[in-house]
Scaffold this motif. Structure first.
Motif, PDB file in Angstrom:
ATOM      1  N   THR A  55       1.301  -0.941  -0.512  1.00 58.72           N
ATOM      2  CA  THR A  55       0.229   0.750  -0.072  1.00 58.72           C
ATOM      3  C   THR A  55       0.929   0.915  -0.342  1.00 58.72           C
ATOM      4  O   THR A  55       1.136   1.788   0.779  1.00 58.72           O
ATOM      5  N   PRO A  56       0.755   2.137  -0.372  1.00 59.94           N
ATOM      6  CA  PRO A  56       1.953   2.833  -1.194  1.00 59.94           C
ATOM      7  C   PRO A  56       1.770   4.121  -0.259  1.00 59.94           C
ATOM      8  O   PRO A  56       0.242   4.488  -0.293  1.00 59.94           O
ATOM      9  N   SER A  57       2.615   5.502  -0.346  1.00 60.38           N
ATOM     10  CA  SER A  57       1.895   6.126  -0.060  1.00 60.38           C
ATOM     11  C   SER A  57       1.629   7.227  -1.026  1.00 60.38           C
ATOM     12  O   SER A  57       2.455   7.228  -2.523  1.00 60.38           O
ATOM     13  N   LEU A  58       0.172   8.130  -1.339  1.00 58.49           N
ATOM     14  CA  LEU A  58       0.355   9.067  -2.478  1.00 58.49           C
ATOM     15  C   LEU A  58       0.653  10.394  -2.967  1.00 58.49           C
ATOM     16  O   LEU A  58       0.559  11.284  -1.642  1.00 58.49           O
ATOM     17  N   PRO A  59       1.208  10.812  -3.588  1.00 60.04           N
ATOM     18  CA  PRO A  59       1.650   9.920  -5.099  1.00 60.04           C
ATOM     19  C   PRO A  59       1.716   8.995  -4.977  1.00 60.04           C
ATOM     20  O   PRO A  59       3.200   9.060  -4.362  1.00 60.04           O
ATOM     21  N   SER A  60       2.063   8.426  -6.198  1.00 62.28           N
ATOM     22  CA  SER A  60       2.782   6.706  -6.149  1.00 62.28           C
ATOM     23  C   SER A  60       3.446   6.341  -7.814  1.00 62.28           C
ATOM     24  O   SER A  60       1.870   6.463  -8.610  1.00 62.28           O
ATOM     25  N   GLY A  61       3.749   6.647  -7.738  1.00 61.21           N
ATOM     26  CA  GLY A  61       4.661   5.732  -9.301  1.00 61.21           C
ATOM     27  C   GLY A  61       3.878   3.739  -8.863  1.00 61.21           C
ATOM     28  O   GLY A  61       3.836   3.874  -8.343  1.00 61.21           O
ATOM     29  N   LEU A  62       4.419   3.152 -10.549  1.00 58.38           N
ATOM     30  CA  LEU A  62       4.210   1.985 -10.519  1.00 58.38           C
ATOM     31  C   LEU A  62       4.950   1.526 -10.875  1.00 58.38           C
ATOM     32  O   LEU A  62       5.345   2.105 -11.602  1.00 58.38           O
ATOM     33  N   GLY A  63       5.150  -0.132 -11.816  1.00 54.45           N
ATOM     34  CA  GLY A  63       5.382  -0.586 -12.447  1.00 54.45           C
ATOM     35  C   GLY A  63       6.749  -2.104 -11.972  1.00 54.45           C
ATOM     36  O   GLY A  63       7.253  -1.731 -11.031  1.00 54.45           O
ATOM     37  N   LEU A  64       6.198  -2.670 -12.835  1.00 54.80           N
ATOM     38  CA  LEU A  64       7.371  -3.941 -12.577  1.00 54.80           C
ATOM     39  C   LEU A  64       8.464  -4.357 -12.899  1.00 54.80           C
ATOM     40  O   LEU A  64       9.522  -4.548 -12.976  1.00 54.80           O
ATOM     41  N   GLU A  65       8.230  -3.761 -14.311  1.00 50.87           N
ATOM     42  CA  GLU A  65       8.804  -4.932 -15.988  1.00 50.87           C
ATOM     43  C   GLU A  65       9.329  -3.230 -16.511  1.00 50.87           C
ATOM     44  O   GLU A  65       8.543  -2.821 -16.990  1.00 50.87           O
ATOM     45  N   ALA A  66      10.443  -3.224 -17.375  1.00 51.26           N
ATOM     46  CA  ALA A  66      10.881  -2.420 -17.817  1.00 51.26           C
ATOM     47  C   ALA A  66      12.419  -2.718 -18.636  1.00 51.26           C
ATOM     48  O   ALA A  66      13.111  -3.778 -18.215  1.00 51.26           O
ATOM     49  N   ALA A  67      12.404  -1.956 -19.959  1.00 47.60           N
ATOM     50  CA  ALA A  67      14.057  -2.470 -20.820  1.00 47.60           C
ATOM     51  C   ALA A  67      14.236  -1.249 -21.402  1.00 47.60           C
ATOM     52  O   ALA A  67      13.465  -0.378 -21.767  1.00 47.60           O
ATOM     53  N   GLY A  68      15.326  -1.333 -21.783  1.00 43.93           N
ATOM     54  CA  GLY A  68      16.145  -0.031 -22.032  1.00 43.93           C
ATOM     55  C   GLY A  68      17.329  -0.322 -22.233  1.00 43.93           C
ATOM     56  O   GLY A  68      18.003  -1.234 -22.240  1.00 43.93           O
ATOM     57  N   SER A  69      17.922   1.434 -22.547  1.00 42.72           N
ATOM     58  CA  SER A  69      19.597   1.641 -22.502  1.00 42.72           C
ATOM     59  C   SER A  69      20.212   1.690 -21.346  1.00 42.72           C
ATOM     60  O   SER A  69      19.536   2.882 -21.183  1.00 42.72           O
ATOM     61  N   VAL A  70      21.132   1.461 -20.904  1.00 43.99           N
ATOM     62  CA  VAL A  70      21.599   1.969 -19.659  1.00 43.99           C
ATOM     63  C   VAL A  70      22.050   3.848 -19.924  1.00 43.99           C
ATOM     64  O   VAL A  70      23.147   4.209 -20.819  1.00 43.99           O
ATOM     65  N   GLU A  71      21.456   4.562 -19.664  1.00 44.66           N
ATOM     66  CA  GLU A  71      21.880   5.967 -19.268  1.00 44.66           C
ATOM     67  C   GLU A  71      23.399   6.688 -18.594  1.00 44.66           C
ATOM     68  O   GLU A  71      23.983   7.416 -18.882  1.00 44.66           O
ATOM     69  N   ALA A  72      23.295   5.746 -17.065  1.00 48.42           N
ATOM     70  CA  ALA A  72      24.357   6.418 -16.575  1.00 48.42           C
ATOM     71  C   ALA A  72      23.680   5.316 -15.443  1.00 48.42           C
ATOM     72  O   ALA A  72      23.260   4.252 -14.916  1.00 48.42           O
ATOM     73  N   VAL A  73      25.438   5.385 -15.051  1.00 48.97           N
ATOM     74  CA  VAL A  73      25.909   4.134 -13.161  1.00 48.97           C
ATOM     75  C   VAL A  73      26.148   5.176 -12.441  1.00 48.97           C
ATOM     76  O   VAL A  73      27.206   6.129 -12.427  1.00 48.97           O
ATOM     77  N   GLY A  74      26.098   4.062 -11.266  1.00 44.21           N
ATOM     78  CA  GLY A  74      26.475   5.246  -9.923  1.00 44.21           C
ATOM     79  C   GLY A  74      27.276   4.593  -9.041  1.00 44.21           C
ATOM     80  O   GLY A  74      28.128   3.277  -9.831  1.00 44.21           O
ATOM     81  N   ASP A  75      28.128   5.011  -8.152  1.00 45.93           N
ATOM     82  CA  ASP A  75      29.650   4.430  -7.445  1.00 45.93           C
ATOM     83  C   ASP A  75      28.973   2.982  -7.277  1.00 45.93           C
ATOM     84  O   ASP A  75      27.724   2.541  -6.969  1.00 45.93           O
ATOM     85  N   GLY A  76      30.626   2.342  -7.162  1.00 51.47           N
ATOM     86  CA  GLY A  76      30.006   0.872  -7.480  1.00 51.47           C
ATOM     87  C   GLY A  76      29.879   0.125  -7.868  1.00 51.47           C
ATOM     88  O   GLY A  76      29.220  -1.061  -7.799  1.00 51.47           O
ATOM     89  N   VAL A  77      29.281   0.184  -9.002  1.00 51.45           N
ATOM     90  CA  VAL A  77      28.447  -0.542 -10.106  1.00 51.45           C
ATOM     91  C   VAL A  77      29.806  -0.829 -11.311  1.00 51.45           C
ATOM     92  O   VAL A  77      30.141  -0.427 -11.758  1.00 51.45           O
ATOM     93  N   ASP A  78      29.662  -2.021 -11.127  1.00 44.73           N
ATOM     94  CA  ASP A  78      30.451  -2.967 -12.303  1.00 44.73           C
ATOM     95  C   ASP A  78      29.917  -3.407 -13.180  1.00 44.73           C
ATOM     96  O   ASP A  78      28.667  -4.579 -13.081  1.00 44.73           O
ATOM     97  N   GLY A  79      30.319  -4.029 -14.307  1.00 49.94           N
ATOM     98  CA  GLY A  79      29.729  -4.807 -15.309  1.00 49.94           C
ATOM     99  C   GLY A  79      28.544  -4.071 -16.654  1.00 49.94           C
ATOM    100  O   GLY A  79      27.862  -4.866 -17.034  1.00 49.94           O
ATOM    101  N   PHE A  80      28.289  -2.816 -16.082  1.00 48.59           N
ATOM    102  CA  PHE A  80      27.689  -2.348 -17.145  1.00 48.59           C
ATOM    103  C   PHE A  80      28.363  -0.640 -17.687  1.00 48.59           C
ATOM    104  O   PHE A  80      28.846  -0.294 -16.832  1.00 48.59           O
ATOM    105  N   ALA A  81      27.700  -0.060 -18.642  1.00 51.33           N
ATOM    106  CA  ALA A  81      28.144   0.892 -18.966  1.00 51.33           C
ATOM    107  C   ALA A  81      26.744   1.762 -20.259  1.00 51.33           C
ATOM    108  O   ALA A  81      26.049   0.806 -20.341  1.00 51.33           O
ATOM    109  N   PRO A  82      26.943   2.883 -20.498  1.00 50.11           N
ATOM    110  CA  PRO A  82      25.883   3.488 -20.789  1.00 50.11           C
ATOM    111  C   PRO A  82      25.982   3.261 -22.169  1.00 50.11           C
ATOM    112  O   PRO A  82      26.724   2.664 -22.795  1.00 50.11           O
TER     113      PRO A  82
END
Length: 328
Positions: A55-82
């Motif tokens: 039960t989310p606080s409102l307003p809320s986003g939603l969604g469980l599945e997405a596909a696309g291309s990496v736009e940016a990676v945060g610190d500590g992330v290996d194995g992915f690149a834009p």
């Protein structure tokens, strides 16, 4: 700024709004993705209506599945690149990590490099259905070669994934659907038998197909169907419940459970996604199946992002055969 889907009140599909929001840069261990396609699930419609396990606080986003291309990676992330083609494993919380947006951020451990040949639409239609079916049939039930397995809501994305997985391991998928309207399509999709629950005696049909009883049942419906399903099960069988689509009460088949020492088990995909070792095994199984062609997502209909309300209406219409996908 990026466009995302949010809702400010629970209700029908019309409560969904597309709004411009600021998407923060990825934090420690996170990946930000430029979304190309979304896979829609009944869970999202349930959360929108206020009937989900979260039960989310409102307003809320939603969604469980997405596909696309990496736009940016945060610190500590290996194995992915834009630029990497990626898809996301369903998160435990849609409120915390909503997928419905042009730009989304997910923990790196929930991001998968999928084969580019899969395409973004198919990739967005992959993880929830196959992880759910794999977790229930392979990880939990240990379904074996030659075994019959009953799959209700068989024309859903999870139902079709379960049929494919059952066939890939040499089991015999028995599809249960409400009417015979989708019978030929289900047979074409790999079902060995199709039972129309509103038009046939389910118990009698299942006993005719599997006289020794069915050890494994994968059910998304609940409600009155529990009684004939239990009656057709084998001694020591397991009924795995993952949905609860029926608005009617679900009876407890006490005497069948006692006489046959049945297991009635609730199941959530989080059992797999929350366990790194089990998740890695599932990913290997699914990626191998995609590569070999044994697993192939079935897409019912595709909608543009601006038609998210119409997509949700179709999702709840029970007309679809397979996954509803939204392109961004």
């Amino acid at each position: 700024m990026a466009r995302v889907v949010r809702f400010h009140a629970h209700g029908r599909a019309e409560v969904l709004r597309i709004e411009d929001v600021e998407v923060p840069p990825p934090g420690l261990g996170e990946v930000r993705i430029c979304v190309k396609a979304l896979g829609l699930n009944r869970a999202e419609a349930s959360m929108r209506r206020g009937a989900y396990i979260e039960t989310p606080s409102l307003p809320s986003g939603l969604g469980l599945e997405a596909a696309g291309s990496v736009e940016a990676v945060g610190d500590g992330v290996d194995g992915f690149a834009p630029g990497d083609a990626v898809s996301v494993i369903p998160p435990r919380s849609m409120e915390r990590w909503p997928a419905y947006g042009e730009l989304v951020t997910f923990p790196a451990e929930l991001v998968v490099k999928h084969p580019p040949s899969l395409g973004f639409e198919a990739a967005a239609a992959t993880w929830m259905q196959y992880l759910t079916a794999y977790g229930a049939l392979v990880d939990v039930a240990r379904l074996g070669r030659g075994e019959p397995v009953v799959i209700t809501a068989a024309s859903s994305s999870v139902g079709l994934a379960a049929i494919q997985i059952a066939n890939s391991i040499g089991a015999m998928p028995i599809a249960v659907t409400r009417t015979a309207a989708k019978k030929e399509a289900l047979l074409d999709a790999g079902a060995a038998h199709v039972v129309a629950s509103r038009e046939e005696d389910i118990e009698a049909r299942l006993k005719a197909i599997a006289p020794q009883g069915v050890r494994v049942v994968l059910d998304a419906v609940g409600g009155p169907i529990f009684t004939p399903l239990a009656a057709a099960m084998a001694r020591g069988g397991i009924l795995i419940e993952y949905g609860g689509l029926s608005p009617e009460p679900t009876p407890f088949p006490l005497f069948e459970v006692l006489a046959k020492t049945l297991t009635l088990r609730g199941y959530l995909v989080h059992e797999i996604t929350g366990d790194p070792e089990r998740l890695e095994a599932a990913k290997r199984f699914i990626l191998d199946g995609l590569a070999s062609g044994a697993l192939k997502p079935v897409i019912a209909k595709t909608f543009p992002f601006d038609k998210i309300v119409e997509a949700h209406r179709f999702l709840e219409s029970d007309e679809q055969f397979g996954k509803v996908v939204v392109t961004v």
